[in-house]
Design an enzyme around this catalytic site. Structure first.
Site, PDB file in Angstrom:
ATOM      1  N   LYS A  63       0.825  -1.213   0.000  1.00  8.14           N
ATOM      2  CA  LYS A  63       0.000   0.000   0.000  1.00  8.14           C
ATOM      3  C   LYS A  63       0.859   1.264   0.000  1.00  8.14           C
ATOM      4  CE  LYS A  63      -3.799   1.939   2.817  1.00  8.14           C
ATOM      5  NZ  LYS A  63      -4.620   1.702   4.038  1.00  8.14           N
TER       6      LYS A  63
ATOM      7  N   SER B   6      -9.471   1.981   3.532  1.00  8.75           N
ATOM      8  CA  SER B   6      -8.565   2.770   2.704  1.00  8.75           C
ATOM      9  C   SER B   6      -7.606   1.919   1.871  1.00  8.75           C
ATOM     10  CB  SER B   6      -7.745   3.712   3.598  1.00  8.75           C
ATOM     11  OG  SER B   6      -6.926   2.967   4.494  1.00  8.75           O
TER      12      SER B   6
ATOM     13  N   SER C  18      -9.819  -0.649   7.424  1.00  9.75           N
ATOM     14  CA  SER C  18      -9.284  -0.377   6.088  1.00  9.75           C
ATOM     15  C   SER C  18      -8.770  -1.589   5.333  1.00  9.75           C
ATOM     16  CB  SER C  18      -8.169   0.673   6.176  1.00  9.75           C
ATOM     17  OG  SER C  18      -8.706   1.941   6.456  1.00  9.75           O
TER      18      SER C  18
END
Length: 471
Positions: free
Chosen positions: A82, A157, A181
Site C-alpha cells: 500500500k 482505505s 481499512s
C-alpha cells in the site's frame, strides 16, 4: 499475453510450484506485471509498478531455486504494498500532495519481512489521502474502482490492494487497518482480509510508536494465503515496542475443523440497520459453521452509534497529531474531509480525549461479554452494499440515526477500539446484482489461529476462490 489462470493462482500454490521448479519466478512476475498493465487503466489500483526491479529480483529468485538455496515461504511470489507503507528508495505518497515527492530511506518492518520471506514487490497500491476514509479516491491519484462493478468503490482505505487482488494482479497485498481499512475492501471486493491483533504484525510506519488502533494486514483470495502472510510478517520486532513477543505456530495450512467451537452471532451489534440481503448471507454463513459442528448462540452486544462516534473522535485526533502541521502549506491541495478531521482533532481538549478511554473500556466490556465462554463473535463486515466509486456518489439512503437505527455501511471500526482482538472478513455471498457480501469474525486477543480456522471451515463449506469479476 496474460495467463488468467496463473493470475488467479493462490500465493501458496505459486510458492509451492516455484520451490518445486515447476514455475519460474520470472514467469510469475512477468504475468503479474502484464495483468497490472491490462487492468490498471480501468481500475486505477496501482499508483506505481516496479517493472525493472521486480524482473531483476525474479531472475535472482530463479537462480536461488536453481542453486538449491533454502527458500522463504513466499519465494518468488509477486505481492503489492500500500502507498502508505514506506519502502526504501521508492516514492511513498500517502495518497497526498503533501508527500508527492517523498522517498523513504528505510523499509517498514512489514516490507523487510516480506522480502525476507522471498516475496517480490511488484507495485504500490492506491489509498485515499492519509488512509482517512472508506472510499479510495484522492486528489493525487484519482478514483479506484471495484473490479466487480467499476461504477462502485472498492472500499478503503486499502482499496487499491483490494482491487489488485480481486482482479488477479497479485494473490497477496499488504494493507493497513486503523478503522476497517483491510476488512472494508475485503468485504466489498469479495476477498479475505485480516486485521490481526495489535502488534501481531509489527507496525512502525507512523510517527508515533504507541498508537493503539493501527495494524498491518493482508488481503487475499484464500484463507491459507492470509495465514502465509501472517506467518511471514509476524513479530516480534524491536522496531515496534508493542509487537507481540510470542509468535503463533502458522507453518502448516489452516485446519478447518470447528467441531465444538462456540460462536456468538449478532446481525446488528445492537444498533446498525443492516441490508436484508447481507443479513441473509451472514445467517447462511453461520448455518454453514453450525453444519460443520460449531455451536451458535445469537446474542445482544449492545453497541451504539456513540461507540462509532468514539472511534471517529480518536481518528480526528490521530489525523491532527500526525498531519495537522501540513495545513499551512497544503490546505488547498488536501481533501476537505481531511482538513475537517484535522480541525476537529485540533479543537479537542486533552481531558476530553483522555475521557474517551473510559468509553472505550465500556466498548470492551460489552464485546468481551459477548465473547465470554465463546470462541468468536460473528457479524456482518459491512451493513450496506458497495457505494459509488466517488464520494459524490454516496447513496441517497439515510445516514446516521434514523428511527432508532444507525445507518452507516461500516461495522468494522468499532473493533479497532478493542485492538488486540483479531477481526477477519470473509466472502459470505453476493447481492442480487452480483456485488460481494462479507461476514466478519472477531476473536479473542491475539487468537488469529482461531479466526483463521473458522475462515477455513467456511471456505471449505462454501468455496469462493473460483469466483472472478468479469473484467
Amino acid at each position: 499475453m496474460v495467463d488468467v489462470e496463473l493470475a488467479y493462482t493462490s500465493a501458496a500454490e505459486l510458492a509451492a510450484r516455484i520451490a518445486a521448479g515447476h514455475l519460474s519466478p520470472v514467469e510469475a512476475v512477468d504475468n503479474a506485471l502484464a495483468r497490472i498493465e491490462q487492468v490498471n487503466p480501468a481500475l486505477n489500483c496501482f499508483c506505481a509498478s516496479y517493472d525493472d526491479d521486480a524482473r531483476r529480483e525474479a531472475h535472482d529468485a530463479a537462480r536461488a531455486v536453481a542453486r538449491g538455496d533454502t527458500l522463504g515461504p513466499l519465494h518468488g511470489v509477486p505481492v503489492a504494498v500500500k502507498d502508505t507503507t514506506p519502502e526504501r528508495g521508492r516514492r511513498t505518497t500517502l495518497g497526498s500532495y503533501t508527500h508527492e515527492h517523498w522517498v523513504p530511506d528505510r523499509d517498514a518492518a512489514v516490507v523487510r519481512s516480506l522480502r525476507r520471506a522471498g516475496a517480490i514487490i511488484v507495485g504500490k497500491t492506491t489509498s485515499p489521502e492519509f488512509a482517512h476514509t472508506l472510499i479510495t479516491e484522492s486528489r493525487l491519484w484519482g478514483v479506484t474502482r471495484n473490479p466487480w462493478d467499476t461504477t462502485r468503490t472498492t472500499g478503503g482505505s486499502s482499496g487499491g490492494s483490494g482491487a489488485a487482488v480481486a482482479s488477479g494482479c497479485v494473490s497477496l497485498a499488504e494493507g493497513s487497518d486503523m478503522g476497517g481499512s483491510v476488512r472494508i475492501p475485503a468485504a466489498w471486493c469479495g476477498l479475505v482480509g485480516l486485521k490481526p491483533g495489535l502488534g501481531r504484525i509489527p507496525m512502525d510506519v507512523l510517527p508515533g510508536n504507541y498508537d493503539s488502533i493501527s495494524h498491518h494486514g493482508p488481503l487475499a483470495r484464500t484463507v491459507d494465503d492470509v495465514r502465509l502472510f501472517v506467518a511471514a510478517t509476524q513479530g516480534p520486532d524491536e522496531a515496534d515496542i508493542q509487537s507481540v513477543t510470542t509468535p503463533l505456530e502458522l507453518s502448516a495450512p489452516v485446519d478447518g475443523d470447528v467441531r465444538g467451537l462456540r460462536l456468538a452471532l449478532s446481525i446488528d451489534l445492537g444498533c446498525w440497520a443492516v441490508d436484508p440481503e447481507i443479513e441473509a448471507a451472514v445467517r447462511e454463513a453461520t448455518a454453514a459453521w453450525r453444519d460443520a459442528g460449531a455451536v451458535v448462540d445469537e446474542v445482544e452486544v449492545g453497541l451504539t452509534a456513540r461507540d462509532e462516534e468514539l472511534w471517529a473522535e480518536l481518528w480526528a485526533v490521530f489525523m491532527a497529531a500526525y498531519y495537522g502541521h501540513l495545513l499551512d502549506d497544503f490546505r488547498d491541495r488536501m481533501d476537505p474531509d481531511v482538513v475537517r478531521l484535522i480541525e476537529t482533532g485540533t479543537a479537542m481538549g486533552a481531558a476530553h480525549y483522555k475521557r474517551l478511554e473510559v468509553e472505550r473500556t465500556s466498548v470492551w466490556r460489552r464485546i468481551s461479554g459477548a465473547l465470554a465462554g465463546r470462541d468468536a463473535l460473528v457479524c456482518p463486515t459491512m451493513a450496506q452494499a458497495p457505494w459509488g466509486a466517488t464520494k459524490s456518489e454516496r447513496p441517497e439512503a439515510p445516514f446516521g440515526i434514523v428511527d432508532g437505527r444507525y445507518h452507516s455501511p461500516d461495522m468494522t471500526a468499532v473493533f479497532n477500539l478493542v485492538a488486540p482482538c483479531p477481526a477477519l472478513s470473509l466472502p459470505a455471498g453476493t447481492h442480487t446484482d452480483g456485488l460481494p457480501i462479507g461476514v466478519q469474525v472477531v476473536g479473542h486477543r491475539w487468537r488469529e489461529d482461531t479466526v483463521l480456522r473458522l475462515g477455513r471451515a467456511l471456505e471449505l463449506a462454501r468455496p469462493w476462490a473460483a469466483r472472478r469479476p468479469a473484467l
